[in-house]
Design an enzyme around this catalytic site. Structure first.
Site, mmCIF file in Angstrom:
data_model
loop_
_atom_site.group_PDB
_atom_site.id
_atom_site.type_symbol
_atom_site.label_atom_id
_atom_site.label_comp_id
_atom_site.label_asym_id
_atom_site.label_seq_id
_atom_site.Cartn_x
_atom_site.Cartn_y
_atom_site.Cartn_z
ATOM 1 N N TYR A 236 -31.442 -39.466 -5.048
ATOM 2 C CA TYR A 236 -30.042 -39.895 -4.237
ATOM 3 C C TYR A 236 -29.713 -41.235 -4.548
ATOM 4 C CZ TYR A 236 -26.489 -40.988 -0.747
ATOM 5 O OH TYR A 236 -25.460 -41.625 -0.030
ATOM 6 N N SER B 145 -23.827 -48.451 6.913
ATOM 7 C CA SER B 145 -22.923 -47.812 6.496
ATOM 8 C C SER B 145 -22.265 -47.021 7.430
ATOM 9 C CB SER B 145 -23.350 -46.820 5.277
ATOM 10 O OG SER B 145 -22.570 -45.869 4.884
ATOM 11 N N GLN C 269 -20.258 -51.626 7.604
ATOM 12 C CA GLN C 269 -19.407 -51.337 6.468
ATOM 13 C C GLN C 269 -18.495 -50.473 6.797
ATOM 14 O OE1 GLN C 269 -20.440 -48.383 4.428
ATOM 15 N NE2 GLN C 269 -18.250 -48.539 3.426
ATOM 16 N N TYR D 281 -15.589 -47.474 5.618
ATOM 17 C CA TYR D 281 -14.678 -46.796 4.732
ATOM 18 C C TYR D 281 -13.456 -46.461 5.307
ATOM 19 C CZ TYR D 281 -18.477 -45.768 1.203
ATOM 20 O OH TYR D 281 -19.493 -45.796 0.209
ATOM 21 N N THR E 113 -15.178 -51.556 2.265
ATOM 22 C CA THR E 113 -15.509 -50.941 0.981
ATOM 23 C C THR E 113 -14.112 -50.624 0.097
ATOM 24 O OG1 THR E 113 -17.719 -50.567 1.515
ATOM 25 C CG2 THR E 113 -17.051 -49.562 -0.721
ATOM 26 N N ARG F 128 -22.450 -38.019 -9.787
ATOM 27 C CA ARG F 128 -23.633 -37.931 -9.877
ATOM 28 C C ARG F 128 -24.323 -36.892 -10.068
ATOM 29 N NH1 ARG F 128 -22.993 -41.536 -5.683
ATOM 30 N NH2 ARG F 128 -23.794 -40.143 -4.263
ATOM 31 N N LYS G 170 -15.677 -55.477 -0.164
ATOM 32 C CA LYS G 170 -16.874 -54.912 -1.277
ATOM 33 C C LYS G 170 -16.158 -54.211 -2.333
ATOM 34 C CE LYS G 170 -21.083 -52.576 -0.858
ATOM 35 N NZ LYS G 170 -20.973 -51.278 -1.573
ATOM 36 N N HIS H 176 -20.538 -50.796 -6.613
ATOM 37 C CA HIS H 176 -21.195 -49.857 -5.892
ATOM 38 C C HIS H 176 -22.697 -49.309 -6.540
ATOM 39 C CE1 HIS H 176 -19.490 -47.359 -2.569
ATOM 40 N NE2 HIS H 176 -20.848 -46.554 -2.679
ATOM 41 N N ARG I 225 -22.626 -46.547 -9.242
ATOM 42 C CA ARG I 225 -22.479 -45.271 -8.697
ATOM 43 C C ARG I 225 -20.798 -44.671 -8.608
ATOM 44 N NH1 ARG I 225 -26.912 -43.760 -5.431
ATOM 45 N NH2 ARG I 225 -26.175 -42.584 -3.760
HETATM 46 C C1 LIG Z 1 -28.089 -44.301 -1.928
HETATM 47 C C2 LIG Z 1 -27.072 -45.372 -1.845
HETATM 48 C C3 LIG Z 1 -26.011 -45.077 -0.970
HETATM 49 C C4 LIG Z 1 -24.916 -45.926 -0.831
HETATM 50 N N1 LIG Z 1 -23.966 -45.922 -0.006
HETATM 51 C C5 LIG Z 1 -22.940 -46.687 0.354
HETATM 52 C C6 LIG Z 1 -22.235 -46.681 1.452
HETATM 53 O O1 LIG Z 1 -22.434 -45.817 2.397
HETATM 54 N N2 LIG Z 1 -21.106 -47.550 1.575
HETATM 55 C C7 LIG Z 1 -20.965 -48.724 0.551
HETATM 56 O O2 LIG Z 1 -20.194 -49.432 0.747
HETATM 57 N N3 LIG Z 1 -21.829 -48.708 -0.643
HETATM 58 C C8 LIG Z 1 -22.913 -47.760 -0.689
HETATM 59 N N4 LIG Z 1 -23.882 -48.076 -1.710
HETATM 60 C C9 LIG Z 1 -23.497 -49.191 -2.583
HETATM 61 C C10 LIG Z 1 -24.471 -50.446 -2.077
HETATM 62 O O3 LIG Z 1 -24.008 -50.731 -0.879
HETATM 63 C C11 LIG Z 1 -24.673 -51.366 -2.952
HETATM 64 O O4 LIG Z 1 -23.423 -51.734 -3.681
HETATM 65 C C12 LIG Z 1 -25.765 -51.088 -4.024
HETATM 66 O O5 LIG Z 1 -26.609 -50.123 -3.809
HETATM 67 C C13 LIG Z 1 -26.074 -52.433 -4.752
HETATM 68 O O6 LIG Z 1 -27.061 -52.040 -5.936
HETATM 69 P P1 LIG Z 1 -28.451 -51.859 -5.917
HETATM 70 O O7 LIG Z 1 -28.752 -50.745 -5.266
HETATM 71 O O8 LIG Z 1 -28.784 -52.057 -7.434
HETATM 72 O O9 LIG Z 1 -29.014 -53.112 -5.086
HETATM 73 C C14 LIG Z 1 -24.873 -46.975 -1.741
HETATM 74 C C15 LIG Z 1 -25.818 -47.447 -2.672
HETATM 75 C C16 LIG Z 1 -26.964 -46.417 -2.816
HETATM 76 C C17 LIG Z 1 -28.188 -46.788 -3.682
#
Ligand SMILES: Cc1cc2nc3c(=O)[nH]c(=O)nc-3n(C[C@H](O)[C@H](O)[C@H](O)COP(=O)(O)O)c2cc1C
Length: 378
Positions: free
Chosen positions: A25, A107, A128, A130, A156, A165, A252, A276, A279
């Site tokens: 994940y 989050s 953060q 949503y 966000t 994914r 964001k 993100h 993702r």
């Molecule tokens: C497992 C996972 C869960 C995430 N969940 C959220 C989230 O709940 N809210 C959000 O704004 N971004 C979420 N993100 C994005 C992160 O805030 C961030 O943009 C991203 O992880 C940055 O890239 P990096 O993992 O390469 O450092 C998530 C990222 C990952 C890896």
């Protein structure tokens, strides 16, 4: 295994300690994962200028992000389901960040709730948001973040609909979750993880269950979450949220110059150049690839931050050199957490601080606030 020396080694250890579905994940991107890979790869393509015979004593990494002091310009990204990498994950990560003097961002989709994190920290953390379709729930979340004295709201913008994914679908991490004996086996082979998980009460979405209408169990929660992201979110909604929150606001998920210009006009305090973590839109450019253009367009109007692909202090230095006032790490702290709990988050931060400090010095700079594009080699 000896103590991990870099984020790559922390990741390898996390892979051994976290059940596959939750490790995957974290370590996954949308569809082909091209943007996820580009986030890291594009950092490698940027080269630094080695300088010699400059005074390298008395170095400082201290800076500010949205006017708030930070011991180095690296915050923890908001990540959903963090309490599944390690029991009580958000509380442990928030404590590690607090002790280190960097911001922790909780989050909306966390396992530990806003109140849980507030109960184990003394300094304010960031929250953060949503924007869900249920606006009463959104108002309630904002009120809870205010009551917890959160010192910034990170809104966000890049998840109006969910990207896909493949690993999550294969692992049954969908709405509703589809767990097979194979997935139960993945957990059973990580007995320490299981034991800690059995000891904690925090195994569901702490900000949602008991707060959103008609959400009481896993099944109602899954359908609620799947329906709640708002595909009609607009710039007017950003203005409404800004008004409702009334405090420091960070937008964001900006990856486009035109969007950055719109964001700068909202009166928010900062934007995060982000996709993100690869993702959402597979095929988008890397965050670091877009940073210089966005800084050139709006850097004099709004503070610009960056996340995505940072795996070392060298990467932090490159982002700061290209105009980011602050950076965020998502996966690096998740790997630390999965590998070694709160101590692993501290270790991830220590690794990055050491790399940043030495890299800055070898580039001939003593103060992170003096780092600019001149440390980048043509
Ligand atoms: C497992 C996972 C869960 C995430 N969940 C959220 C989230 O709940 N809210 C959000 O704004 N971004 C979420 N993100 C994005 C992160 O805030 C961030 O943009 C991203 O992880 C940055 O890239 P990096 O993992 O390469 O450092 C998530 C990222 C990952 C890896």
């Amino acid at each position: 295994m000896s103590k991990p020396l870099d984020i790559r080694e922390l990741k390898a250890l996390a892979k051994r300690r976290v059940p596959k579905m939750f490790f995957d994940y974290a370590d996954s991107g949308a569809w082909t994962e091209g943007t996820y890979r580009a986030n890291e790869a594009d950092f490698h393509d940027i080269k630094l200028r080695q300088r010699v015979l400059v005074d390298m004593t008395n170095r400082s990494l201290a800076s500010t992000m949205i006017g708030q002091p930070v011991s180095m310009p690296v915050a923890l990204s908001p990540t959903g389901l963090t309490g599944m990498q390690h029991a009580d994950g958000e509380m442990l990560a928030a404590q590690a960040a607090e002790a280190f003097g960097v911001p922790f961002t909780l989050s909306t989709m966390s396992i530990c709730s806003i109140e849980d994190v507030a109960s184990v920290t003394k300094k304010p953390f960031w929250f953060q948001l949503y924007v869900m379709r249920d606006r009463d729930f959104v108002k309630n979340l904002i009120d809870r973040a205010k009551a917890a004295k959160c010192s910034a709201l990170v809104l966000t913008l890049d998840l109006q609909i969910l990207g896909q994914r493949h690993k999550d679908l294969r692992n049954g991490l969908s709405a509703p979750p589809k767990f097979t004996p194979k997935h139960i086996w993945q957990m059973a082979t990580r007995p320490l993880w299981c034991m800690r998980m059995l000891k904690t009460q925090r195994r569901s979405f702490g900000n949602i269950v008991g707060h959103a209408k008609n959400v009481s169990d896993l099944s109602s929660l899954s359908s609620w979450t799947a329906e709640q992201f708002d595909p009609q979110l607009s710039w007017e909604n950003v203005a409404e949220i800004k008004e409702m929150w009334g405090g420091p606001l960070i937008l964001k998920g900006i990856l486009d110059v035109e969007d950055a210009q719109m964001a700068a006009r909202t009166g928010a305090d900062a934007i995060i150049v982000s996709n993100h973590g690869g993702r959402q839109l597979d095929g988008a450019r890397s965050s670091i690839g877009m940073l210089p253009r966005i800084v050139d367009a709006v850097g004099d109007k709004i503070e610009v931050h960056l996340d995505g692909g940072i795996r070392s202090g060298q990467d932090v230095l490159k982002a700061i050199a290209l105009g980011a006032k602050g950076t965020y790490i998502g996966r690096p702290f998740l790997y630390g957490l999965g590998a070694m709990g709160g101590q692993g988050v501290t270790l991830a931060l220590e690794i990055i601080r050491k790399e940043l400090d030495i890299t800055m010095a070898l580039c001939g700079k003593r103060d992170i606030r003096d780092v600019s594009r001149d440390v980048i080699s043509d």
